[in-house]
Design a protein around this motif. Structure first.
Motif, PDB file in Angstrom:
ATOM      1  N   TYR A 328       0.837  -1.204   0.000  1.00 52.62           N
ATOM      2  CA  TYR A 328       0.000   0.000   0.000  1.00 52.62           C
ATOM      3  C   TYR A 328       0.874   1.257   0.000  1.00 52.62           C
ATOM      4  N   ASN A 329       1.848   1.322   0.877  1.00 53.73           N
ATOM      5  CA  ASN A 329       2.720   2.498   0.956  1.00 53.73           C
ATOM      6  C   ASN A 329       3.572   2.647  -0.301  1.00 53.73           C
ATOM      7  N   GLU A 330       3.988   1.522  -0.847  1.00 51.38           N
ATOM      8  CA  GLU A 330       4.772   1.546  -2.087  1.00 51.38           C
ATOM      9  C   GLU A 330       3.959   2.147  -3.230  1.00 51.38           C
ATOM     10  N   VAL A 331       2.703   1.749  -3.339  1.00 50.45           N
ATOM     11  CA  VAL A 331       1.837   2.258  -4.397  1.00 50.45           C
ATOM     12  C   VAL A 331       1.570   3.749  -4.216  1.00 50.45           C
ATOM     13  N   LEU A 332       1.349   4.172  -2.992  1.00 47.07           N
ATOM     14  CA  LEU A 332       1.125   5.601  -2.747  1.00 47.07           C
ATOM     15  C   LEU A 332       2.359   6.420  -3.119  1.00 47.07           C
ATOM     16  N   ASN A 333       3.536   5.848  -2.944  1.00 45.77           N
ATOM     17  CA  ASN A 333       4.762   6.540  -3.339  1.00 45.77           C
ATOM     18  C   ASN A 333       4.859   6.659  -4.850  1.00 45.77           C
ATOM     19  N   VAL A 334       4.439   5.603  -5.569  1.00 49.59           N
ATOM     20  CA  VAL A 334       4.381   5.666  -7.029  1.00 49.59           C
ATOM     21  C   VAL A 334       3.422   6.769  -7.469  1.00 49.59           C
ATOM     22  N   ALA A 335       2.273   6.825  -6.811  1.00 52.17           N
ATOM     23  CA  ALA A 335       1.280   7.859  -7.136  1.00 52.17           C
ATOM     24  C   ALA A 335       1.861   9.250  -6.941  1.00 52.17           C
ATOM     25  N   LYS A 336       2.656   9.438  -5.897  1.00 53.30           N
ATOM     26  CA  LYS A 336       3.271  10.734  -5.621  1.00 53.30           C
ATOM     27  C   LYS A 336       4.182  11.154  -6.765  1.00 53.30           C
ATOM     28  N   HIS A 337       5.023  10.236  -7.243  1.00 51.57           N
ATOM     29  CA  HIS A 337       5.949  10.564  -8.337  1.00 51.57           C
ATOM     30  C   HIS A 337       5.188  10.842  -9.635  1.00 51.57           C
ATOM     31  N   ILE A 338       4.150  10.085  -9.898  1.00 48.48           N
ATOM     32  CA  ILE A 338       3.346  10.314 -11.108  1.00 48.48           C
ATOM     33  C   ILE A 338       2.659  11.671 -11.014  1.00 48.48           C
ATOM     34  N   ARG A 339       2.136  11.990  -9.850  1.00 50.21           N
ATOM     35  CA  ARG A 339       1.438  13.263  -9.656  1.00 50.21           C
ATOM     36  C   ARG A 339       2.365  14.444  -9.940  1.00 50.21           C
ATOM     37  N   GLU A 340       3.587  14.374  -9.464  1.00 55.55           N
ATOM     38  CA  GLU A 340       4.529  15.482  -9.613  1.00 55.55           C
ATOM     39  C   GLU A 340       4.869  15.764 -11.070  1.00 55.55           C
ATOM     40  N   ARG A 341       4.742  14.757 -11.921  1.00 52.31           N
ATOM     41  CA  ARG A 341       5.101  14.942 -13.340  1.00 52.31           C
ATOM     42  C   ARG A 341       3.884  15.090 -14.241  1.00 52.31           C
ATOM     43  N   TYR A 342       2.827  14.348 -13.979  1.00 57.54           N
ATOM     44  CA  TYR A 342       1.738  14.251 -14.949  1.00 57.54           C
ATOM     45  C   TYR A 342       0.393  14.815 -14.482  1.00 57.54           C
ATOM     46  N   PHE A 343       0.250  15.103 -13.196  1.00 58.26           N
ATOM     47  CA  PHE A 343      -1.067  15.506 -12.705  1.00 58.26           C
ATOM     48  C   PHE A 343      -1.010  16.769 -11.855  1.00 58.26           C
ATOM     49  N   THR A 344      -0.332  17.755 -12.394  1.00 56.01           N
ATOM     50  CA  THR A 344      -0.290  19.075 -11.796  1.00 56.01           C
ATOM     51  C   THR A 344      -0.353  20.117 -12.903  1.00 56.01           C
ATOM     52  N   GLY A 345      -0.974  21.242 -12.603  1.00 55.95           N
ATOM     53  CA  GLY A 345      -1.096  22.312 -13.585  1.00 55.95           C
ATOM     54  C   GLY A 345       0.048  23.306 -13.537  1.00 55.95           C
ATOM     55  N   ASP A 346       1.046  23.071 -12.692  1.00 52.03           N
ATOM     56  CA  ASP A 346       2.098  24.070 -12.484  1.00 52.03           C
ATOM     57  C   ASP A 346       2.809  24.458 -13.780  1.00 52.03           C
ATOM     58  N   THR A 347       3.238  23.453 -14.535  1.00 50.01           N
ATOM     59  CA  THR A 347       3.970  23.740 -15.774  1.00 50.01           C
ATOM     60  C   THR A 347       3.080  24.446 -16.782  1.00 50.01           C
ATOM     61  N   MET A 348       1.859  23.975 -16.931  1.00 55.05           N
ATOM     62  CA  MET A 348       0.918  24.576 -17.862  1.00 55.05           C
ATOM     63  C   MET A 348       0.643  26.035 -17.508  1.00 55.05           C
ATOM     64  N   TYR A 349       0.397  26.296 -16.247  1.00 54.31           N
ATOM     65  CA  TYR A 349       0.083  27.654 -15.825  1.00 54.31           C
ATOM     66  C   TYR A 349       1.300  28.571 -15.979  1.00 54.31           C
ATOM     67  N   HIS A 350       2.490  28.004 -15.797  1.00 52.81           N
ATOM     68  CA  HIS A 350       3.709  28.778 -16.010  1.00 52.81           C
ATOM     69  C   HIS A 350       3.802  29.237 -17.467  1.00 52.81           C
ATOM     70  N   TYR A 351       3.556  28.327 -18.395  1.00 53.37           N
ATOM     71  CA  TYR A 351       3.606  28.689 -19.806  1.00 53.37           C
ATOM     72  C   TYR A 351       2.525  29.713 -20.164  1.00 53.37           C
ATOM     73  N   ILE A 352       1.336  29.549 -19.594  1.00 56.50           N
ATOM     74  CA  ILE A 352       0.257  30.509 -19.857  1.00 56.50           C
ATOM     75  C   ILE A 352       0.658  31.896 -19.398  1.00 56.50           C
ATOM     76  N   SER A 353       1.299  31.989 -18.236  1.00 62.32           N
ATOM     77  CA  SER A 353       1.686  33.298 -17.682  1.00 62.32           C
ATOM     78  C   SER A 353       2.728  33.992 -18.542  1.00 62.32           C
ATOM     79  N   ARG A 354       3.438  33.233 -19.390  1.00 59.32           N
ATOM     80  CA  ARG A 354       4.488  33.822 -20.229  1.00 59.32           C
ATOM     81  C   ARG A 354       4.020  34.172 -21.626  1.00 59.32           C
ATOM     82  N   LEU A 355       2.745  33.903 -21.924  1.00 57.11           N
ATOM     83  CA  LEU A 355       2.218  34.260 -23.238  1.00 57.11           C
ATOM     84  C   LEU A 355       2.165  35.780 -23.419  1.00 57.11           C
TER      85      LEU A 355
END
Length: 355
Positions: A328-355
């Motif tokens: 269970y803890n191992e899977v939650l750690n996998v989810a954390k790493h996936i979230r940081e790369r694929y399930f956050t709007g940070d990068t997208m919003y950064h690019y929008i702010s630079r338009l």
């Protein structure tokens, strides 16, 4: 100095999709991370949007009506002289013909706007219903490419996703950006708990050919012939609210996928976020997102090879019966790493702010 405005041209907020969540959370996120912008949302008409086309997450006719009503609202903004130079139009579904109307009005009216859009799927993906159905490409290929070119920035979820697009279109690579999807709000909605776990295996996908649900049925029969207590659930067979859906995921020990089409995999990720062990194919977006130990080898002929499925059935049994707090803890750690790369709007919003 007047604030710039970001107009969110949204995707239909349907209850059985993350798009209903986006309808609420994306404006909220943008107001938080970009406080110096005005944030306005342009939604279409949903009063008659009750059902979806069989095998899809939207209705082909109603989505056209929805987008047409968005075009009318944008037209009114231009008529009222509300749109100003440097305002940004952010399409949360890039496959929206309204982008052409927007460009038509802005350029003929000499209003220097900026545009960006999130790609989900389309004709370029031959495993998507649009790509499979429309065989003659003399009109749809240039239409799709024209949409791409009408955006200043195009957001794609994964490397597999953008490579699929580039395989069909010769594009300006500088406009194509890997950004993931803005789903960090799931931390507010999903509250995993080891104590809730039961012998449940989840198939979280829609029930049409590109998700191969019949494989899940056969695996169920194989497993239940030895362990009838293991419950196999196809979530789309049940009329679940989002809250009920997340409660079910919290009980699951395994989330299974055998998709022929997947550019990101939100439902699989929701299962992993809930602590369910992913068993996913060694292809599509899964290859870059999940460690190899969670993937099984397959190719197109695999779908007709039941002997290969026996190994998957055995693996499901092993994961369910050996599931413990460490797993269970191992899977939650996998989810954390996936979230940081694929399930956050940070990068997208950064690019929008630079338009």
């Amino acid at each position: 100095m007047n604030k710039r405005t970001i107009y969110i041209v949204d995707i239909e907020p349907l209850d059985n999709r993350y798009t209903k969540q986006w309808h609420y959370h994306i404006p909220r996120q943008l107001r938080k991370v970009l406080p110096n912008y005005n944030i306005e949302q342009i939604s279409g008409d949903t009063k008659n949007y009750k059902t979806t086309t069989v095998g899809s997450f939207f209705d082909f006719n109603k989505t056209t009506d929805y987008k047409a009503s968005q075009a009318r609202k944008i037209s009114q903004l231009f008529q009222d002289n509300s749109v100003k130079d440097d305002d940004i139009f952010f399409f949360t579904d890039a496959w929206n013909q309204t982008i052409h109307s927007l460009r038509y009005m802005s350029e003929l009216g000499n209003v220097k706007i900026k545009t960006c859009g999130i790609w989900h799927a389309g004709w370029y993906d031959k495993t998507d219903i649009l790509g499979k159905t429309i065989q003659l490409h003399d009109w749809v290929k240039p239409l799709e490419l024209s949409m791409y070119n009408a955006y200043d920035l195009n957001f794609f979820a994964t490397g597999h996703h953008v490579d699929t697009f580039k395989k069909e279109h010769s594009v300006d690579k500088g406009k194509a950006l890997l950004c993931g999807y803005p789903l960090e709000y799931l931390s507010e909605l999903i509250k995993p708990s080891f104590e809730e776990k039961q012998d449940i295996v989840i198939f979280p996908h829609r029930l049409n050919d590109d998700k191969a649900p019949y494989v899940f049925d056969i695996l169920r029969d194989m497993v239940n012939s030895q362990f009838p207590e293991i419950l196999f659930v196809k979530t789309m067979e049940h009329s679940l609210s989002k809250d009920e859906y997340y409660k079910l995921l919290n009980k699951a020990k395994v989330v299974f996928s055998c998709n022929k089409h997947e550019n990101l995999g939100i439902s699989t990720y929701e299962g992993v976020y809930s602590g369910a062990v992913p068993i996913v194919p060694n292809k599509l977006s899964y290859m870059e997102m999940y460690p190899g130990s969670y993937r099984y080898n397959m190719n197109d002929s695999w779908y007709d090879d039941r002997l290969s499925w026996v190994q998957i059935a055995e693996r499901i049994i092993t994961e369910v019966k050996n599931y413990d707090r460490n797993r269970y803890n191992e899977v939650l750690n996998v989810a954390k790493h996936i979230r940081e790369r694929y399930f956050t709007g940070d990068t997208m919003y950064h690019y929008i702010s630079r338009l």
